[in-house]
Scaffold this motif. Sequence first.
Motif, short mmCIF file in Angstrom:
data_model
loop_
_atom_site.label_atom_id
_atom_site.label_comp_id
_atom_site.label_asym_id
_atom_site.label_seq_id
_atom_site.Cartn_x
_atom_site.Cartn_y
_atom_site.Cartn_z
N LEU A 21 0.83 -1.57 -0.18
CA LEU A 21 -0.30 0.23 0.27
C LEU A 21 0.73 1.29 0.32
O LEU A 21 2.03 1.40 1.12
CB LEU A 21 -0.71 0.40 1.33
N ALA A 22 0.72 2.40 -1.09
CA ALA A 22 1.69 3.43 -1.19
C ALA A 22 0.14 4.47 -0.24
O ALA A 22 0.23 5.23 0.03
CB ALA A 22 1.92 3.70 -2.00
N LEU A 23 -0.43 4.34 -2.13
CA LEU A 23 -1.28 5.74 -1.95
C LEU A 23 -3.09 4.96 -2.42
O LEU A 23 -2.81 5.33 -3.46
CB LEU A 23 -1.32 6.75 -3.06
N THR A 24 -3.33 5.38 -1.44
CA THR A 24 -4.82 4.16 -1.86
C THR A 24 -5.84 5.08 -2.00
O THR A 24 -6.00 6.63 -1.70
CB THR A 24 -5.21 3.46 0.02
N ASN A 57 -8.99 5.76 -1.04
CA ASN A 57 -10.02 6.12 -0.30
C ASN A 57 -9.86 7.34 0.66
O ASN A 57 -8.68 7.82 -0.17
CB ASN A 57 -10.37 4.94 0.90
N ALA A 58 -11.02 8.36 1.04
CA ALA A 58 -10.50 9.19 1.32
C ALA A 58 -9.62 9.38 2.62
O ALA A 58 -8.80 10.53 2.74
CB ALA A 58 -12.32 9.33 1.68
N GLY A 59 -9.64 8.57 3.32
CA GLY A 59 -9.09 8.78 4.64
C GLY A 59 -7.20 8.52 4.15
O GLY A 59 -6.63 8.59 4.94
N ASP A 98 -5.39 11.25 5.13
CA ASP A 98 -4.71 11.13 7.07
C ASP A 98 -3.87 11.03 7.82
O ASP A 98 -3.36 12.38 8.52
CB ASP A 98 -5.96 10.53 7.92
N PHE A 99 -3.25 9.68 6.83
CA PHE A 99 -1.55 10.01 7.56
C PHE A 99 -0.58 10.31 6.12
O PHE A 99 0.79 10.10 5.95
CB PHE A 99 -1.59 8.90 7.93
N GLN A 100 -1.48 9.70 5.00
CA GLN A 100 -0.73 9.11 3.59
C GLN A 100 0.53 10.30 2.95
O GLN A 100 0.81 10.26 2.43
CB GLN A 100 -0.78 7.71 2.80
N LEU A 146 0.76 13.25 4.68
CA LEU A 146 1.42 14.52 5.78
C LEU A 146 2.80 14.04 5.68
O LEU A 146 3.44 13.33 4.83
CB LEU A 146 1.80 13.32 7.22
N LEU A 199 4.23 10.70 3.19
CA LEU A 199 4.12 9.67 4.28
C LEU A 199 4.52 8.49 2.51
O LEU A 199 5.66 7.64 3.03
CB LEU A 199 3.24 9.68 5.16
N PHE A 200 3.78 8.90 1.71
CA PHE A 200 3.70 7.35 0.83
C PHE A 200 4.90 7.85 -0.44
O PHE A 200 5.34 6.60 -0.70
CB PHE A 200 2.52 7.72 0.06
N GLN A 215 -15.17 3.54 -7.57
CA GLN A 215 -15.29 5.60 -6.99
C GLN A 215 -14.76 6.48 -7.33
O GLN A 215 -13.90 7.17 -6.47
CB GLN A 215 -13.70 5.15 -5.97
N ILE A 229 -10.34 -0.07 2.94
CA ILE A 229 -11.51 1.04 2.25
C ILE A 229 -13.01 0.52 3.48
O ILE A 229 -13.31 -0.82 3.47
CB ILE A 229 -12.00 1.01 0.90
N TYR A 257 -3.00 3.19 8.61
CA TYR A 257 -2.32 3.61 7.76
C TYR A 257 -3.52 4.40 6.52
O TYR A 257 -3.56 5.30 5.62
CB TYR A 257 -1.73 2.79 6.33
N MET A 258 -4.59 3.61 6.33
CA MET A 258 -5.10 3.93 5.35
C MET A 258 -6.25 5.06 5.80
O MET A 258 -6.99 5.76 4.86
CB MET A 258 -5.91 2.92 5.03
N GLY A 259 -5.97 5.40 6.93
CA GLY A 259 -6.79 6.55 7.48
C GLY A 259 -8.41 6.61 7.89
O GLY A 259 -8.89 5.22 7.45
N ALA A 260 -9.48 6.95 8.24
CA ALA A 260 -10.24 7.21 8.92
C ALA A 260 -11.72 6.32 8.31
O ALA A 260 -12.35 5.44 9.16
CB ALA A 260 -11.22 8.97 9.21
N ASP A 261 -11.67 6.36 7.04
CA ASP A 261 -12.71 5.00 6.83
C ASP A 261 -12.03 4.28 6.58
O ASP A 261 -13.20 2.88 6.04
CB ASP A 261 -13.08 6.09 5.09
N LEU A 275 5.20 10.13 13.55
CA LEU A 275 3.98 10.01 12.70
C LEU A 275 2.65 9.06 14.04
O LEU A 275 1.75 9.22 13.64
CB LEU A 275 4.44 8.43 11.36
#
Lengths: 275, 275
Positions: A142-145, A147-149, A152-154, A156, A166-167, A215, B97, B122-126, B166
Amino acid sequence: MNKAQLFAQIRLKQSYLCIGLDTDINKIPKHLLNLEDPVFEFNRQIVEATLDLCVAYKPNIAFYEALGRKGWESLEKTVAILPENCFSIADAKRGDIGNTSELYARAFFSQMNFDSITVAPYMGADSVKPFLGHENKWVILLALTSNAGSHDFQLLPTNAEGTEMLFERVLKTSQQWGSADQLMYVVGATQTAYIKKVREIVPDHFLLVPGVGAQGGSLSEISQHGFNKECGLLVNSSRQIIYASSGEDFAEKARAAAKEVQQEMARLLDKYLPA
Amino acid sequence: MNKAQLFAQIRLKQSYLCIGLDTDINKIPKHLLNLEDPVFEFNRQIVEATLDLCVAYKPNIAFYEALGRKGWESLEKTVAILPENCFSIADAKRGDIGNTSELYARAFFSQMNFDSITVAPYMGADSVKPFLGHENKWVILLALTSNAGSHDFQLLPTNAEGTEMLFERVLKTSQQWGSADQLMYVVGATQTAYIKKVREIVPDHFLLVPGVGAQGGSLSEISQHGFNKECGLLVNSSRQIIYASSGEDFAEKARAAAKEVQQEMARLLDKYLPA
């Protein structure tokens, strides 16, 4: 399957389509529900109807685990019938300390014969490397997914200048763990703004691209900016293809939906990557 | 089980021990291998021998998945016999997701009756929130893990001043997703240098602490700096307890090993958190 073989299949089929077998017992046609293993039967017919139009299949493991041991059985049977000339992806997003990751590798590479598994990077090198110790098997990190989330971290900043996210760090650091012949990356089709950055860091790697279709990602844009000289893209579509019809004609309609994507892919290959 | 009930069990048993059921078919006593389900039988005897000494059990899902559908069956049977007064943790490190995470939640909270599941951020909130929508069920989010690879990404600076790492951002951001009554964090016992920072950000949350024993973390140090007013720690031990003996006396020896940890925990509770 190695990288040269995968590219050969892409040329042959004029397709870089991956079909996501997100097979949900609540969404498959009702007439299958009386069979002994409806999930497997659905997959079997989908695969049979589409195997000349795609180069990869990607069962999402969650859909099978949600059914308990029965689902696990459907998954094992599904992997067993995937054609040899299609790349198989266990979309599992695993990752744990070393001895545990090795067990997940055993589950998906030995117990079942998947070519690859998706892995989450958060726990770092020793959580990913055990998956890389298996001949002709791949990690899709997983690098840059999509989804909206992912924001949150990728995204930063991870350096003082704020120029590296981060990604990007994940792409850079993980290249020390394995080569472009054993490592791919997940980059969502919704992330076209970043696809150029991704290609600068990993020019030779294949990218697994979810997020086209339901999506909202654009196949044309992701292809234009994501192609490398060996194509370098596996673009996934799940719901749009496998649930094209909920009637008895589901396999036929899935084929028609896959064919539409494949033809668009043939045009894009011809435009950006002529043989 | 809610937070007050968990703390009540900790007081009652004078223990905050979590026993990790990392049950490896290659490591369990040989005399069990002739039984129909050796993994389940091993777990059954371990649980029976230790249930008054610990407050939680944590099967690591990889060990079961590595055995395919048979392993999944052993897991389902194991969860079913875990005592009601023990907190159960599916150590699965899932995260995908939204609609997919919901399926994982269904697998572990409904299909099986786990109290909680470990989730990767890693994939965040959702990717995390679907696990939080189930009454009296918990998410245990990876924050700072016990392995060497934790340094690759979890300790990266995520602000321009370089004062926030992080894992701290994960702790801060995720608090917007759920309360201390539904969210815990994984913080490795090997990370004592950071435990004060963790407690400043999440004073009220329980922490699941792996890495004591085989991985070298100190129970005394993690307790001194990690306790909050409701204890706030579940310290996991796996191999040191369940593989204390490889003979026919394995359950008895596991009990002795668990008892030793429990007595040290009773001392630490008495010292830092007198009733």
